[in-house]
Design a protein around this motif. Structure first.
Motif, PDB file in Angstrom:
ATOM      1  N   GLU A   1       0.865  -1.184   0.000  1.00 19.04           N
ATOM      2  CA  GLU A   1       0.000   0.000   0.000  1.00 19.04           C
ATOM      3  C   GLU A   1       0.901   1.233   0.000  1.00 19.04           C
ATOM      4  OE1 GLU A   1      -2.281  -0.421   3.617  1.00 19.04           O
ATOM      5  OE2 GLU A   1      -2.980  -2.407   3.049  1.00 19.04           O
TER       6      GLU A   1
ATOM      7  N   CYS B   1       0.093   6.745   8.332  1.00 12.70           N
ATOM      8  CA  CYS B   1      -0.123   5.331   8.648  1.00 12.70           C
ATOM      9  C   CYS B   1       1.092   4.512   8.213  1.00 12.70           C
ATOM     10  CB  CYS B   1      -1.406   4.831   7.992  1.00 12.70           C
ATOM     11  SG  CYS B   1      -2.174   3.457   8.880  1.00 12.70           S
TER      12      CYS B   1
ATOM     13  N   HIS C   1       2.357   4.051   5.203  1.00 17.84           N
ATOM     14  CA  HIS C   1       2.204   3.258   3.980  1.00 17.84           C
ATOM     15  C   HIS C   1       3.374   3.449   3.016  1.00 17.84           C
ATOM     16  CE1 HIS C   1      -2.452   2.700   4.561  1.00 17.84           C
ATOM     17  NE2 HIS C   1      -1.732   2.282   5.584  1.00 17.84           N
TER      18      HIS C   1
ATOM     19  N   GLU D   1      -6.091   2.400   0.354  1.00 15.18           N
ATOM     20  CA  GLU D   1      -6.454   1.602   1.527  1.00 15.18           C
ATOM     21  C   GLU D   1      -7.199   2.476   2.516  1.00 15.18           C
ATOM     22  OE1 GLU D   1      -6.659  -0.300   5.275  1.00 15.18           O
ATOM     23  OE2 GLU D   1      -5.554   1.543   4.942  1.00 15.18           O
ATOM     24  N   GLU D   2      -6.759   3.725   2.632  1.00 14.43           N
ATOM     25  CA  GLU D   2      -7.340   4.609   3.649  1.00 14.43           C
ATOM     26  C   GLU D   2      -8.784   4.968   3.355  1.00 14.43           C
ATOM     27  OE1 GLU D   2      -6.036   4.982   6.346  1.00 14.43           O
ATOM     28  OE2 GLU D   2      -3.852   4.982   6.185  1.00 14.43           O
TER      29      GLU D   2
ATOM     30  N   HIS E   1       2.113  -4.525   8.331  1.00 15.26           N
ATOM     31  CA  HIS E   1       1.830  -3.115   8.586  1.00 15.26           C
ATOM     32  C   HIS E   1       2.868  -2.572   9.551  1.00 15.26           C
ATOM     33  CE1 HIS E   1      -0.168   0.665   9.085  1.00 15.26           C
ATOM     34  NE2 HIS E   1      -1.061   0.294   8.177  1.00 15.26           N
TER      35      HIS E   1
END
Ligand SMILES: [Zn+2]
Length: 478
Positions: free
Chosen positions: A84, A112, A114, A149-150, A174
């Motif tokens: 991601e 996040c 990514h 993804e968000e 992640h």
């Protein structure tokens, strides 16, 4: 096995050989954050590097300009690593500081992690390819470039397009504050508009002629709130009234709508609950002599955990051990904790895992596998992949203990050496476990049998209706 080209040691060496290149890739994506569906630069960077490595690229997949699949090799088991790379709005932040300092106010930032997620997964795919290539071993390695993804459920649309159908196993990770193999499931989610239509009238002069759509919205909410007593306690229903029908109390509202989210740890249960919510809406329409239309606008499946793959990944993580942080990594993490991370943040971040970690600055261990399976009270589009193909995820510590997600405190650590170390560990764990699948067909067979058992043999059905396109969600995200 001696000199096994797919052993953990061999894979780890291949990862180390290219780690610096992919940390560079992560840093470039960190420095140019792009929102869901807009990740054009991040995609161009990744595609260029993977093409140079000899991967064949399929661009523009699943109806999304920023979704792609990179593939190398032929025959053998087909393993896929998911990446991601989307950022979050309003989180621009300088690197390596302990105070909120936006680089450019109002612009996105990688809240996040990514940037690390995509680059670490690409590194894993490339290292595995290098191991196969060096010894001429059969097998197919894919990197899935998964956008949005968000907000946007990129993987769900890729799943609907059948892009995971011929995979034998999928791997992802992640960036996190702890090191572990993720064993949790997640909530399946169905989001839908309930649109009520009635008849306007003068609310004082001729109220008997009016049929209030706003009344219907209110009665539906009341009905759903009564249903809460009689639904599974781990299910969730939330709503927002998105249109109240206007500001004038002296006009009977002819139109009103609400947006509902229905979540449950198992997609078929979420679907059953959603049917009950629909019945309540129909009841509200009947009571008010209005009509209601329902439109599902987004949905994701729950994550189906896979013990067979988790155990294989855990063996690798245990042997790899935590990232080797140095004094500077600890010093900055500690400064940041003291300046900008509260006691409450720290507790919230370690409580689901191990409360004794609250005294840590960086997680210097690997959590053992829990005996009980928990449900993470959130939703991820990895869920859809996990219904199609056995899927496993790990978390690695890239950030100080207590760092809250989707904050500047996380952004400021996103391109520091500690984050790189966590990313490299994740690449090793994913590539080594994928290598285990390539050399051990029995592992794949066990993982597939487990998936079938956990889904009750139900084939994957995309929860997003066919008439909802990525562009619909993109328009909403904008
Ligand atoms: Zn994330």
């Amino acid at each position: 096995m001696h000199n096994d080209p797919l052993s953990l040691d061999a894979i780890a060496k291949h990862v180390d050989a290219k780690a610096a290149d992919y940390c560079g890739l992560s840093d470039r994506i960190w420095a140019a954050p792009e929102l869901a569906f807009e990740e054009h630069r991040a995609v161009a960077e990744q595609v260029a590097m993977l093409e140079r490595e000899g991967f064949r690229i399929a661009k523009n997949v699943g109806g999304m300009a920023t979704a792609f699949v990179a593939e190398w090799g032929s025959g053998g088991p087909v393993v896929g690593i998911l990446g991601e790379f989307d950022a979050l709005p309003d989180l621009a932040q300088e690197s390596g500081v302990t105070a909120h300092k936006p680089t450019q106010a109002g612009t996105p930032g990688h809240g996040c992690g990514h940037n690390l997620l995509g680059a670490g997964s690409a590194l894993a795919a490339v290292a595995l390819k290098d191991a196969l290539e060096a010894e001429g071993i059969a097998g197919t390695v894919r990197y899935y470039g998964c956008p949005a993804e968000e907000s946007g459920s990129g993987k769900t649309f890729m799943a609907r397009a059948g892009l995971f159908d011929d995979l034998d196993a999928a791997f992802c990770w992640h960036p996190h504050v702890i090191n572990e193999v993720s064993t949790t499931s997640s909530l399946a989610c169905i989001q839908a508009y309930f649109r009520f239509r009635g008849r306007a009238a003068h609310a004082a002069a001729s109220p008997e002629l009016g049929r209030s759509a706003l009344d219907a919205v209110e009665l539906m909410n009341v009905g759903v709130n009564y249903m809460r007593e009689h639904m599974p306690s781990d299910a969730r229903v939330h709503y927002a009234v998105t249109n109240t029908g206007g500001d004038a109390p002296n006009v009977v509202q002819a139109y009103a709508e609400s947006l509902y989210l229905v979540r449950s740890p198992f997609l078929p249960d979420a679907e059953r609950l959603f049917e009950r919510v629909k019945k309540i809406a129909e009841g509200a329409a009947l009571m008010t002599e209005t009509s209601v239309s329902v439109q599902i606008t987004d949905a994701t499946s729950n994550v189906v955990p896979n013990k067979a793959l988790q155990e294989a990944m855990y063996e690798n993580m245990k042997r790899l051990g935590p990232p080797a942080y140095d004094e500077q990594d600890y010093a900055f993490a500690k400064d940041l904790q003291q300046a900008a991370i509260t006691e409450e943040d720290i507790l919230a971040s370690v409580k689901p895992y191990d409360i004794s970690l609250r005294s840590k600055v960086l997680h210097d261990g690997v959590l053992s596998m829990p005996t009980r399976e928990e449900v993470m009270m959130g939703t991820t589009d990895v869920g859809d992949v996990s219904w199609i193909v056995p899927t496993v995820q790990c978390h690695t510590a890239c950030f100080a203990v207590g760092t809250p997600f989707h904050t500047w405190q996380l952004v400021t650590q996103g391109n520091l050496p500690a984050a790189h170390k966590g990313m490299v560990l994740a690449a090793k764990a994913m590539a080594a476990t994928a290598a285990d699948c390539l050399r051990n067909p029995d592992l794949i067979a066990r993982a597939k049998a487990e998936l079938k058992e956990r889904t009750g043999g139900r084939a994957y059905r995309c929860p997003i209706p066919d008439d909802v396109t990525p562009d619909d969600l993109r328009a909403k995200a904008a």
